[in-house]
Design a protein around this motif. Structure first.
Motif, PDB file in Angstrom:
ATOM      1  N   UNK A 112      17.973  41.603  40.617  1.00 20.90           N
ATOM      2  CA  UNK A 112      18.175  40.556  39.623  1.00 20.90           C
ATOM      3  C   UNK A 112      19.130  40.953  38.510  1.00 20.90           C
ATOM      4  N   UNK A 113      19.341  42.237  38.335  1.00 20.02           N
ATOM      5  CA  UNK A 113      20.296  42.723  37.345  1.00 20.02           C
ATOM      6  C   UNK A 113      21.583  43.238  37.994  1.00 20.02           C
ATOM      7  N   UNK A 114      21.451  43.905  39.115  1.00 24.31           N
ATOM      8  CA  UNK A 114      22.623  44.509  39.752  1.00 24.31           C
ATOM      9  C   UNK A 114      23.588  43.448  40.278  1.00 24.31           C
ATOM     10  N   UNK A 115      23.072  42.418  40.942  1.00 24.76           N
ATOM     11  CA  UNK A 115      23.963  41.410  41.523  1.00 24.76           C
ATOM     12  C   UNK A 115      24.799  40.682  40.462  1.00 24.76           C
ATOM     13  N   UNK A 116      24.192  40.180  39.376  1.00 25.51           N
ATOM     14  CA  UNK A 116      25.051  39.559  38.365  1.00 25.51           C
ATOM     15  C   UNK A 116      25.957  40.566  37.646  1.00 25.51           C
ATOM     16  N   UNK A 117      25.519  41.818  37.549  1.00 22.54           N
ATOM     17  CA  UNK A 117      26.376  42.844  36.935  1.00 22.54           C
ATOM     18  C   UNK A 117      27.622  43.073  37.787  1.00 22.54           C
ATOM     19  N   UNK A 118      27.443  43.118  39.097  1.00 25.43           N
ATOM     20  CA  UNK A 118      28.595  43.271  39.990  1.00 25.43           C
ATOM     21  C   UNK A 118      29.523  42.062  39.884  1.00 25.43           C
ATOM     22  N   UNK A 119      28.946  40.875  39.832  1.00 26.72           N
ATOM     23  CA  UNK A 119      29.741  39.662  39.675  1.00 26.72           C
ATOM     24  C   UNK A 119      30.509  39.707  38.356  1.00 26.72           C
ATOM     25  N   UNK A 120      29.837  40.128  37.293  1.00 27.22           N
ATOM     26  CA  UNK A 120      30.458  40.221  35.966  1.00 27.22           C
ATOM     27  C   UNK A 120      31.625  41.207  35.978  1.00 27.22           C
ATOM     28  N   UNK A 121      31.489  42.277  36.723  1.00 23.23           N
ATOM     29  CA  UNK A 121      32.549  43.285  36.788  1.00 23.23           C
ATOM     30  C   UNK A 121      33.788  42.766  37.516  1.00 23.23           C
ATOM     31  N   UNK A 122      33.602  41.819  38.434  1.00 23.94           N
ATOM     32  CA  UNK A 122      34.721  41.369  39.267  1.00 23.94           C
ATOM     33  C   UNK A 122      35.278  39.990  38.911  1.00 23.94           C
ATOM     34  N   UNK A 123      34.437  39.102  38.454  1.00 26.58           N
ATOM     35  CA  UNK A 123      34.860  37.711  38.275  1.00 26.58           C
ATOM     36  C   UNK A 123      35.985  37.506  37.253  1.00 26.58           C
ATOM     37  N   UNK A 124      35.962  38.126  36.093  1.00 31.09           N
ATOM     38  CA  UNK A 124      37.041  37.854  35.125  1.00 31.09           C
ATOM     39  C   UNK A 124      38.442  38.116  35.703  1.00 31.09           C
ATOM     40  N   UNK A 125      38.593  39.196  36.434  1.00 32.97           N
ATOM     41  CA  UNK A 125      39.906  39.489  37.028  1.00 32.97           C
ATOM     42  C   UNK A 125      40.245  38.450  38.088  1.00 32.97           C
TER      43      UNK A 125
END
Length: 181
Positions: A160-173
């Motif tokens: 529940x924390x890792x998946x959105x964290x990974x998305x957060x790391x990649x989505x802005x770029x």
């Protein structure tokens, strides 16, 4: 990864509460209060996530120490993630997604006023809110099924924390590349 700082109280709570929910709540409160005080020292105003976190842990700590045998202790994992979900959805409703404040720590000031910056942070916050909502619902289902305290619960919380964290790391770029294409 500046957003990790905002979740320190929750991580500390999760780690300590496996041994004793009362001390987990107290450690979460201490970490949240420290975050508020650090912000005041540096001139940052407390954001919704920080204030909400401090409020949650203040109430949980009061309950934990006034009634250590409270049935609340069995629901702290689900309640904490549900609280984060409500906070995230509320920040979107207020048009101040909680990731906006976090992003401002690392993004140049001239980008803050751009509509894309708000749009990206609204998407990021919605992903976090959806993940928190799904995680809380899954934790409730696991608890109701009698498997709420084991490895499945821990795995759900981590995902529940890792998946959105990974998305957060990649989505802005990804959003920046898409906008310039």
């Amino acid at each position: 990864m500046g957003y990790l700082r905002s979740f320190v109280p929750w991580v500390a709570f999760a780690a300590v509460s496996t041994a004793d929910w009362r001390w987990g709540a107290a450690v979460g409160l201490f970490a949240a209060a420290s975050s508020v005080l650090r912000g005041r020292r540096t001139g940052e105003s407390a954001d919704l996530l920080t204030v909400s976190t401090a409020g949650f842990f203040a109430v949980l700590t009061a309950v934990a120490f006034t009634d250590p045998g409270s049935p609340v202790r069995h629901w702290t994992a689900a309640a904490s993630v549900a609280w984060l979900a409500v906070t995230a959805w509320a920040s979107i409703a207020a048009r101040k997604p909680f990731t906006l404040v976090i992003a401002k720590r690392t993004v140049p000031r001239e980008i803050w006023a751009k509509p894309a910056f708000l749009r990206i942070n609204t998407v990021l916050t919605a992903v976090w809110a959806a993940s928190f909502t799904l995680t809380a619902a899954t934790l409730v289902a696991l608890r109701e099924a009698g498997t709420g305290g084991g490895g499945a619960s821990t795995a759900v919380q981590v995902l529940g924390f890792v998946l959105p964290a990974l998305f957060t790391a990649r989505y802005p770029e990804y959003a920046r590349r898409r906008a310039t294409a």
